[in-house]
Design an enzyme around this catalytic site. Structure first.
Site, PDB file in Angstrom:
ATOM      1  N   HIS A  86      -3.266  -9.129  13.346  1.00  0.00           N
ATOM      2  CA  HIS A  86      -3.568  -7.905  14.104  1.00  0.00           C
ATOM      3  C   HIS A  86      -4.913  -8.112  14.793  1.00  0.00           C
ATOM      4  O   HIS A  86      -5.857  -8.607  14.183  1.00  0.00           O
ATOM      5  CB  HIS A  86      -3.650  -6.728  13.124  1.00  0.00           C
ATOM      6  CG  HIS A  86      -3.590  -5.383  13.768  1.00  0.00           C
ATOM      7  ND1 HIS A  86      -4.589  -4.900  14.580  1.00  0.00           N
ATOM      8  CD2 HIS A  86      -2.647  -4.410  13.715  1.00  0.00           C
ATOM      9  CE1 HIS A  86      -4.262  -3.681  14.989  1.00  0.00           C
ATOM     10  NE2 HIS A  86      -3.088  -3.360  14.485  1.00  0.00           N
ATOM     11  N   GLU A 135      -8.037   5.202  15.256  1.00  0.00           N
ATOM     12  CA  GLU A 135      -7.593   3.807  15.338  1.00  0.00           C
ATOM     13  C   GLU A 135      -6.819   3.597  16.621  1.00  0.00           C
ATOM     14  O   GLU A 135      -5.987   4.427  16.994  1.00  0.00           O
ATOM     15  CB  GLU A 135      -6.610   3.468  14.202  1.00  0.00           C
ATOM     16  CG  GLU A 135      -7.136   3.460  12.804  1.00  0.00           C
ATOM     17  CD  GLU A 135      -6.014   3.111  11.804  1.00  0.00           C
ATOM     18  OE1 GLU A 135      -4.986   2.526  12.204  1.00  0.00           O
ATOM     19  OE2 GLU A 135      -6.169   3.442  10.630  1.00  0.00           O
ATOM     20  N   ARG A 189       0.866  -1.184   0.000  1.00  0.00           N
ATOM     21  CA  ARG A 189       0.000   0.000   0.000  1.00  0.00           C
ATOM     22  C   ARG A 189       0.900   1.231   0.000  1.00  0.00           C
ATOM     23  O   ARG A 189       2.103   1.126   0.189  1.00  0.00           O
ATOM     24  CB  ARG A 189      -0.936   0.008   1.204  1.00  0.00           C
ATOM     25  CG  ARG A 189      -0.242   0.129   2.540  1.00  0.00           C
ATOM     26  CD  ARG A 189      -1.254   0.242   3.678  1.00  0.00           C
ATOM     27  NE  ARG A 189      -0.583   0.190   4.969  1.00  0.00           N
ATOM     28  CZ  ARG A 189      -1.205   0.156   6.135  1.00  0.00           C
ATOM     29  NH1 ARG A 189      -2.520   0.153   6.181  1.00  0.00           N
ATOM     30  NH2 ARG A 189      -0.539   0.116   7.262  1.00  0.00           N
ATOM     31  N   ASN A 249      -5.313   7.631   3.898  1.00  0.00           N
ATOM     32  CA  ASN A 249      -5.030   6.988   5.184  1.00  0.00           C
ATOM     33  C   ASN A 249      -3.609   7.314   5.596  1.00  0.00           C
ATOM     34  O   ASN A 249      -2.659   7.032   4.871  1.00  0.00           O
ATOM     35  CB  ASN A 249      -5.175   5.465   5.075  1.00  0.00           C
ATOM     36  CG  ASN A 249      -5.158   4.795   6.445  1.00  0.00           C
ATOM     37  OD1 ASN A 249      -6.064   5.021   7.244  1.00  0.00           O
ATOM     38  ND2 ASN A 249      -4.138   4.021   6.725  1.00  0.00           N
ATOM     39  N   GLU A 250      -3.472   7.943   6.740  1.00  0.00           N
ATOM     40  CA  GLU A 250      -2.156   8.207   7.337  1.00  0.00           C
ATOM     41  C   GLU A 250      -1.151   8.744   6.318  1.00  0.00           C
ATOM     42  O   GLU A 250      -0.162   8.084   5.976  1.00  0.00           O
ATOM     43  CB  GLU A 250      -1.610   6.951   8.002  1.00  0.00           C
ATOM     44  CG  GLU A 250      -2.397   6.523   9.216  1.00  0.00           C
ATOM     45  CD  GLU A 250      -1.766   5.339   9.958  1.00  0.00           C
ATOM     46  OE1 GLU A 250      -1.004   4.598   9.329  1.00  0.00           O
ATOM     47  OE2 GLU A 250      -2.053   5.183  11.151  1.00  0.00           O
ATOM     48  N   GLU A 268      -1.913  -8.279   7.613  1.00  0.00           N
ATOM     49  CA  GLU A 268      -2.380  -7.870   8.947  1.00  0.00           C
ATOM     50  C   GLU A 268      -3.288  -8.909   9.593  1.00  0.00           C
ATOM     51  O   GLU A 268      -4.048  -8.585  10.508  1.00  0.00           O
ATOM     52  CB  GLU A 268      -3.072  -6.510   8.850  1.00  0.00           C
ATOM     53  CG  GLU A 268      -2.073  -5.440   8.450  1.00  0.00           C
ATOM     54  CD  GLU A 268      -2.617  -4.017   8.504  1.00  0.00           C
ATOM     55  OE1 GLU A 268      -1.896  -3.136   8.979  1.00  0.00           O
ATOM     56  OE2 GLU A 268      -3.748  -3.814   8.048  1.00  0.00           O
ATOM     57  N   LYS A 269      -3.188 -10.156   9.133  1.00  0.00           N
ATOM     58  CA  LYS A 269      -4.138 -11.148   9.660  1.00  0.00           C
ATOM     59  C   LYS A 269      -3.914 -11.444  11.145  1.00  0.00           C
ATOM     60  O   LYS A 269      -4.810 -11.921  11.823  1.00  0.00           O
ATOM     61  CB  LYS A 269      -4.125 -12.426   8.829  1.00  0.00           C
ATOM     62  CG  LYS A 269      -2.796 -13.108   8.685  1.00  0.00           C
ATOM     63  CD  LYS A 269      -2.944 -14.317   7.762  1.00  0.00           C
ATOM     64  CE  LYS A 269      -1.613 -14.857   7.305  1.00  0.00           C
ATOM     65  NZ  LYS A 269      -0.860 -13.940   6.446  1.00  0.00           N
TER      66      LYS A 269
HETATM   67  C1  GAL Z   1      -2.321   1.904  10.918  1.00  0.00           C
HETATM   68  C2  GAL Z   1      -3.062   1.860   9.604  1.00  0.00           C
HETATM   69  C3  GAL Z   1      -4.073   0.733   9.551  1.00  0.00           C
HETATM   70  C4  GAL Z   1      -3.450  -0.534  10.056  1.00  0.00           C
HETATM   71  C5  GAL Z   1      -2.918  -0.301  11.438  1.00  0.00           C
HETATM   72  C6  GAL Z   1      -2.308  -1.538  12.068  1.00  0.00           C
HETATM   73  O1  GAL Z   1      -1.122   2.588  10.815  1.00  0.00           O
HETATM   74  O2  GAL Z   1      -3.733   3.068   9.368  1.00  0.00           O
HETATM   75  O3  GAL Z   1      -4.523   0.591   8.229  1.00  0.00           O
HETATM   76  O4  GAL Z   1      -2.419  -0.901   9.200  1.00  0.00           O
HETATM   77  O5  GAL Z   1      -1.923   0.674  11.387  1.00  0.00           O
HETATM   78  O6  GAL Z   1      -1.836  -1.275  13.365  1.00  0.00           O
END
Ligand code: GAL
Length: 660
Positions: A379, A328, A132, A170-171, A376-377
């Site tokens: 997470h 988040e 990404r 995003n970020e 990210e599975k």
């Molecule tokens: C953030 C991001 C999310 C996800 C998250 C995982 O930095 O915006 O999409 O990747 O981290 O901790």
């Protein structure tokens, strides 16, 4: 306290970017929810999702963050059917939508069609896709494609009653914050020309007389890529400014597109406050309707709850004190640290409430449902792989219940009479190469001071050195390395008007071009602090020097015997009095900590990295000067903060960090 007139207005969130900012999203209650990625699941799961969201009390989800290819599977061919269906389904379930523009995830077809938009790193690597954030912020094709999809989304959904907030991208700055490709070099040349207008001015600002770096035509300017030796510091500092500003331009373009369709819907983009070194968030905060932030704790760190408070206080300050949105955080472990230690029982709810206590009016997570596939599975999420028969789900439901009870807290403000100065330009400049010591690290110093205030139950805002500081009794300056003459004058006015200032070493050293203020250190602040230093005496790795109470302090304070690391200086008194003295080391016999009475206030100077107990004692004394309550009696495992509503009702929060 007297005002500090003549200060640069508008640095920070206080000044709206348009006639008026759209307010908080139309929501009933505190915002609660998370990133929702329904495209990762068959549609049957969506119905269950909405039912579970209702069970947990979720009222807001962020949708479509990485959905570019699903929305535009071929260039210019848009498919919104799936998004229509899920937005309608959420709306029927009473769940509002924070609709994202998906520009952090350029599709594979886009990268194939425009391979030149792939970002180039400082050391010349071209970054690939299947990930990404693969884009160059200066690529015209990328910018056009972003604006086109933002326009399509805004045209279709701006009047949908479920859409209450826009989540642009995003970020920004995450993964790729700067680019060294040819398009970026051209953009940097244009930026430099707009800033300096003449080559003489540029050469002066960049100090190019050194090492024969004089620029004789604008197109000789390169991005400060890796070179045989260190690269021009002022040029690197400008490249950091340029890179932050370029990302901000991307945001503003999309913001203006969605705003044009319905100005009543607020627009945000998720910051990463304390972790996003490349983005100058004071300038970003001016451009959003509301500040939102992503925060993740460092698994296993014994001070992670204090780091969390620091991030939350910074966000509130970026928001100019207005409520902000925790966009988040995690319900449990993340996937990107070396050892992804799970949160302890109770920690997730405590983390959420700590953000709320410090001014957040919304608590959101990454992500709603844990992914089955993808990087990210592992997470954590609100709905874990195990489903609802899980500790995390029970906590998610419990937190939803608590947030409903806490509804009256919405809009209440946190009041602080202490501020810590935080300056992105100083962060950038002081961590360039060829500095007096690699042990001088910006966040390390910010945290060292913030931590001692936190442990003494002092609620602090963050502020910038250009702001009017007159409403604070105590202002702490851990490391404002870059200080313009007018900013130094601002700090002087603050002290003269009755403020108490505590300044740490390596502050006020250079101007905005990273050029040293001459005549003795700390150049811009010598007169405020009443000291002069003719040489830095940084310490060797692991070296510690002893400090003790100065002989002539009159004996009213307890004797101090502590230590310093990282730094020392042969401080000469020029109006200040010595508070602590170096007992040994290269500055033996010189003052280590001083106090200067100036006008109605006082300015303290700390010329070494004091051990925590000694730093706390110095801050205690400065707080006493300032009339700030500094509570060393209440255990520092108890966090207590309060929010106050406009009608005067007080909402106290006490969080016990020994629990669980
Ligand atoms: C953030 C991001 C999310 C996800 C998250 C995982 O930095 O915006 O999409 O990747 O981290 O901790």
């Amino acid at each position: 306290m007297a005002g500090t007139g003549g200060v640069t207005a508008g640095y920070g969130a206080q000044v709206p970017y348009g006639a008026e900012r759209a307010g908080w999203p139309r929501l009933d209650g505190i915002a609660y929810g998370g990133d929702y990625n329904p495209e990762q699941w068959p549609e049957e799961v969506w119905t269950e999702d909405v039912a579970l969201m209702r069970e947990a009390g979720v009222n807001l989800v962020s949708l479509g963050i990485f959905s570019w290819v699903k929305l535009e599977p071929e260039p210019g061919k848009f498919e919104f059917g799936w998004l229509d269906r899920i937005i309608d389904l959420l709306h029927e379930g009473g769940i509002a939508v924070d609709l994202a523009t998906p520009t952090a995830a350029p599709p594979a077809w886009f990268l194939k069609a425009h391979p030149d938009i792939r970002p180039v790193t400082r050391d010349g690597k071209v970054l690939g896709g299947a990930s990404r954030q693969t884009y160059c912020p200066h690529a015209p094709e990328y910018i056009a494609a972003c604006n086109r999809i933002a326009e399509q989304l805004a045209a279709r959904y701006s009047d949908h009653p479920a859409v209450v907030l826009w989540h642009i991208h995003n970020e920004y700055g995450c993964h790729v914050a700067e680019c060294y490709c040819p398009a970026s070099v051209t953009a940097f040349q244009e930026w430099a020309q707009a800033r300096y207008r003449t080559l003489d001015a540029l050469n002066e600002a960049w100090g190019t007389a050194f090492w024969g770096q004089t620029i004789t035509a604008w197109d000789e300017i390169d991005a400060p890529r890796e070179a045989p030796a260190d690269v021009n510091h002022a040029q690197r500092l400008d490249f950091a400014r340029f890179s932050s500003a370029s990302m901000l331009e991307l945001f503003k373009a999309q913001r203006d597109i969605v705003k044009a369709h319905n100005p009543a819907i607020p627009v945000t983009t998720n910051f990463m406050a304390v972790l996003n070194k490349p983005m100058d968030l004071w300038s970003w905060a001016r451009e959003v309707d509301l500040v939102s932030d992503d925060h993740y704790t460092t698994a296993g760190s014994p001070v992670r709850h204090i780091e969390l408070s620091m991030a939350a206080d910074l966000c509130r300050s970026l928001a100019g004190g207005a409520p902000w949105l925790l966009m988040e955080h995690s319900t449990g472990a993340v996937n990107w640290q070396p050892r992804n230690v799970a949160k302890l029982p109770g920690e997730m709810i405590r983390n959420s409430l700590a953000h709320l206590a410090r001014g957040a009016d919304g608590i959101m997570y990454f992500q709603w449902r844990a992914s089955r596939a993808g990087t990210e599975k592992y997470h954590s999420a609100m709905v874990p792989h195990a489903g609802t028969d899980s500790r995390i789900w029970r906590d998610v439901v419990e937190l939803g219940r608590q947030l409903r009870e806490l509804r009256p807290v919405r809009g209440a403000r946190v009041e602080a009479d202490t501020a810590v100065l935080f300056d992105w330009e100083s962060w950038w400049a002081l961590e360039l190469d060829s500095r007096p010591s690699v042990d001088v690290r910006f966040l390390d110093m910010q945290f060292a001071y913030y931590e001692q205030l936190w442990r003494a139950h002092v609620t602090a805002d963050f502020a910038h050195q250009s702001m009017d500081l007159s409403r604070y009794r105590l202002v702490v300056v851990p490391q404002s390395y870059v200080l313009r003459a007018e900013e130094a004058a601002n700090l002087r006015r603050y002290v003269e008007g009755g403020g108490t200032l505590v300044v740490s070493y390596f502050s006020g050293i250079v101007d905005e071009n990273d050029a040293v203020h001459l005549g003795g250190y700390p150049g811009a602040l010598r007169d405020v602090l009443g000291v002069r230093v003719d040489e830095f005496l940084p310490l060797a790795a692991g070296q510690s020097v002893a400090v003790h109470s100065a002989a002539d302090t009159g004996g009213s304070e307890a004797e101090v015997a502590g230590s310093g690391t990282v730094w020392s200086e042969p401080v000469e008194l020029r109006g200040a009095e010595a508070v602590l003295t170096y007992a040994d080391g290269p500055a033996a016999g010189h003052p280590a900590v001083t106090r200067h009475q100036l006008g109605e206030g006082q300015a303290w100077y700390v010329s070494t990295r004091l051990d925590p107990a000694t730093l706390r004692e110095i801050l205690r004394r400065a707080a006493a000067d300032a009339g700030v309550e500094f509570d060393t009696q209440t255990p520092d495992t108890l966090e207590s903060v309060r929010r106050v509503s406009a009608d005067g009702s007080v909402h106290p929060f006490t969080l016990d960090h020994t629990a669980g």
